[in-house]
Design a protein around this motif. Sequence first.
Motif, PDB file in Angstrom:
ATOM      1  N   ALA A 188       0.816  -1.222   0.000  1.00 55.72           N
ATOM      2  CA  ALA A 188       0.000   0.000   0.000  1.00 55.72           C
ATOM      3  C   ALA A 188       0.846   1.266   0.000  1.00 55.72           C
ATOM      4  O   ALA A 188       0.363   2.339  -0.398  1.00 55.72           O
ATOM      5  N   SER A 189       2.122   1.166   0.387  1.00 57.25           N
ATOM      6  CA  SER A 189       2.979   2.352   0.433  1.00 57.25           C
ATOM      7  C   SER A 189       3.592   2.702  -0.918  1.00 57.25           C
ATOM      8  O   SER A 189       4.240   3.742  -1.059  1.00 57.25           O
ATOM      9  N   PHE A 190       3.401   1.842  -1.903  1.00 54.69           N
ATOM     10  CA  PHE A 190       4.005   2.078  -3.218  1.00 54.69           C
ATOM     11  C   PHE A 190       3.442   3.350  -3.849  1.00 54.69           C
ATOM     12  O   PHE A 190       2.223   3.537  -3.909  1.00 54.69           O
ATOM     13  N   GLN A 191       4.329   4.218  -4.332  1.00 53.29           N
ATOM     14  CA  GLN A 191       3.929   5.488  -4.944  1.00 53.29           C
ATOM     15  C   GLN A 191       3.563   5.242  -6.405  1.00 53.29           C
ATOM     16  O   GLN A 191       4.338   5.539  -7.310  1.00 53.29           O
ATOM     17  N   ASP A 192       2.386   4.735  -6.593  1.00 47.43           N
ATOM     18  CA  ASP A 192       1.999   4.286  -7.925  1.00 47.43           C
ATOM     19  C   ASP A 192       1.920   5.411  -8.944  1.00 47.43           C
ATOM     20  O   ASP A 192       2.373   5.258 -10.089  1.00 47.43           O
ATOM     21  N   GLN A 193       1.365   6.544  -8.589  1.00 47.04           N
ATOM     22  CA  GLN A 193       1.209   7.632  -9.555  1.00 47.04           C
ATOM     23  C   GLN A 193       2.556   8.221  -9.959  1.00 47.04           C
ATOM     24  O   GLN A 193       2.785   8.543 -11.135  1.00 47.04           O
ATOM     25  N   ALA A 194       3.449   8.355  -9.004  1.00 46.07           N
ATOM     26  CA  ALA A 194       4.786   8.866  -9.316  1.00 46.07           C
ATOM     27  C   ALA A 194       5.542   7.877 -10.208  1.00 46.07           C
ATOM     28  O   ALA A 194       6.240   8.269 -11.151  1.00 46.07           O
ATOM     29  N   PHE A 195       5.381   6.590  -9.907  1.00 46.14           N
ATOM     30  CA  PHE A 195       6.009   5.548 -10.732  1.00 46.14           C
ATOM     31  C   PHE A 195       5.503   5.620 -12.173  1.00 46.14           C
ATOM     32  O   PHE A 195       6.285   5.592 -13.126  1.00 46.14           O
ATOM     33  N   ILE A 196       4.189   5.714 -12.340  1.00 42.70           N
ATOM     34  CA  ILE A 196       3.610   5.776 -13.690  1.00 42.70           C
ATOM     35  C   ILE A 196       4.119   6.995 -14.439  1.00 42.70           C
ATOM     36  O   ILE A 196       4.510   6.907 -15.616  1.00 42.70           O
ATOM     37  N   LYS A 197       4.129   8.143 -13.768  1.00 44.60           N
ATOM     38  CA  LYS A 197       4.586   9.378 -14.411  1.00 44.60           C
ATOM     39  C   LYS A 197       6.029   9.252 -14.874  1.00 44.60           C
ATOM     40  O   LYS A 197       6.375   9.643 -15.999  1.00 44.60           O
ATOM     41  N   THR A 198       6.885   8.689 -14.043  1.00 49.97           N
ATOM     42  CA  THR A 198       8.296   8.512 -14.402  1.00 49.97           C
ATOM     43  C   THR A 198       8.460   7.512 -15.536  1.00 49.97           C
ATOM     44  O   THR A 198       9.236   7.732 -16.470  1.00 49.97           O
ATOM     45  N   ALA A 199       7.722   6.402 -15.466  1.00 55.10           N
ATOM     46  CA  ALA A 199       7.841   5.352 -16.485  1.00 55.10           C
ATOM     47  C   ALA A 199       7.418   5.832 -17.861  1.00 55.10           C
ATOM     48  O   ALA A 199       7.918   5.338 -18.888  1.00 55.10           O
ATOM     49  N   LEU A 200       6.514   6.809 -17.923  1.00 55.13           N
ATOM     50  CA  LEU A 200       5.953   7.247 -19.205  1.00 55.13           C
ATOM     51  C   LEU A 200       6.672   8.453 -19.809  1.00 55.13           C
ATOM     52  O   LEU A 200       6.256   8.944 -20.852  1.00 55.13           O
ATOM     53  N   ILE A 201       7.764   8.902 -19.214  1.00 53.62           N
ATOM     54  CA  ILE A 201       8.515  10.026 -19.788  1.00 53.62           C
ATOM     55  C   ILE A 201       9.105   9.607 -21.142  1.00 53.62           C
ATOM     56  O   ILE A 201       9.902   8.669 -21.230  1.00 53.62           O
ATOM     57  N   GLY A 202       8.684  10.245 -22.214  1.00 50.80           N
ATOM     58  CA  GLY A 202       9.196   9.936 -23.560  1.00 50.80           C
ATOM     59  C   GLY A 202       8.849   8.544 -24.035  1.00 50.80           C
ATOM     60  O   GLY A 202       9.480   8.025 -24.970  1.00 50.80           O
ATOM     61  N   TYR A 203       7.843   7.943 -23.467  1.00 51.15           N
ATOM     62  CA  TYR A 203       7.521   6.527 -23.698  1.00 51.15           C
ATOM     63  C   TYR A 203       7.202   6.225 -25.151  1.00 51.15           C
ATOM     64  O   TYR A 203       7.633   5.190 -25.700  1.00 51.15           O
ATOM     65  N   GLU A 204       6.467   7.099 -25.804  1.00 54.21           N
ATOM     66  CA  GLU A 204       6.013   6.825 -27.170  1.00 54.21           C
ATOM     67  C   GLU A 204       7.160   6.704 -28.163  1.00 54.21           C
ATOM     68  O   GLU A 204       7.023   6.061 -29.205  1.00 54.21           O
TER      69      GLU A 204
END
Length: 370
Positions: A26-42
Amino acid sequence: MAEPLINNYGPEIPRQIADQIKAVDASFQDQAFIKTALIGYEKLSLMERGQQIAKSLETYLPADYEEAIGILVASMGPRLERDMGNGMAPFIYLPHSFYIANYGLNHFEASMQAIYQLTKRFTGEFCIRPFLEQHTQATLERLHLWAEDECHYVRRLASEGPRPRLPWASHLPAFKKDPSPVLALLEKLKDDPELYVRRSVANNLNDIGKDHPKLLLATTKSWLKGADKNRLWLIRHALRSLVKQSHPKALEQLGYGQTPQVEITQVSFTPKTIKLGEAVELSFELHSKSKQAQKLLIDFCVYFVKANATSSGKVFKLKTLTLPGNSAEILKKKISFAKINTRKHYPGEHLVELLINGKSHPLGSFLVHI
C-alpha cells in the motif's frame, strides 16, 4: 502481416504493473512511478520501454533489493496455463526481467528464486544470462537442478537460458567458444515429455551448430541411437540450418543422403510478372527416373533482389516425400511478396532453384515490378 509487438505495449503496461504492486504494498507510490515510467515513452522501442519501466521500479521500490524483489514477485499474477497463444499478456513481466538482470547480480539466491517464479509466468531467459556470465558455475548448477523440475516452464529455462545465440538477447561468448556445459544440460532434456521443452533443446542445438557444425552432427548422430519419434523430430529441427545449407552429413543422418534420380518438367510461374505485394505460384512435375522408391527432401531457394540490385538466396521448406519408382508428382508453392518486417522486397528478376536432397535444380525466374 502480424501487428508489431510494440503496438500492444502502450501506457497501460506501467499502469497495470503499478496496480499489481499497489495491491501487495500500500505504500508504493503508484502515480509517481507511472509518471516517471511514461517520460518519452512513445518514442521508445519495445525493449527500451521495458528497460525504462525497470528503472522506474528501481526508483520507487525499496532500496533494499531483497525486500524489493520480494514485493515484485508477490505482485505477479498466476502462472501460465498454456505454452503458446498467450499473445502479449506475459510481456507485462518484461520489466521484471530487466529489473532482476540490472539490479540483482549481487543477490544470487534471491534473484534465482525470483527467476524461478518469473519463468512460470513469462520467461527467465533474458535475466538469467548476466548470471551465467558473472556467476557461471553457480548458475549452471542451478540450471541442472531446474532441468529436473516438475514444472516444464522451469525445465525449458534450463535449455533456453544458456542458448549461445538467443534471439533478442546478447550472445554468450564463452558458450559460443565452448558449448560443452550447455550440451550437458541438453542431454538431460532431450527426451523431455513436453514439446515446449524439446523445441527449445532443438533451437539450442541449432545455435551450437552455427559455430560448431561438427559437434552438432556428432551429438545428433549419438542421439539417433534408440531415438523415438519425439527425439527424431528434435534432431530434424536441430539440423534445419545445416539442411538448408545442403550439408551432406546432415542430409545423410536424416536419411536423404542418396543422389536423387529425378527429372523436373512442366515448370511454371503464375503469373510470370507480379507487382510488389502480390504472390506468384510455382508449379512443376517431379518424375522418378528410378525403379526403386526414393526418399526425398525438397526445398526451394528464391534469390531475392536486394537494394543494390544484387541477389541473395533464401531457402524455404517445400516437402518431404517418398517418391515411388517410375512415378510422378505435381508440386506447387506460393511465393509471397507481401510486406513483412523481416525482409524488404525490391523489383527485378528473381531466380528460383530446387534443392532435392541437397542437389541443385534450377527452375527459372519471374519478374517483380513496382
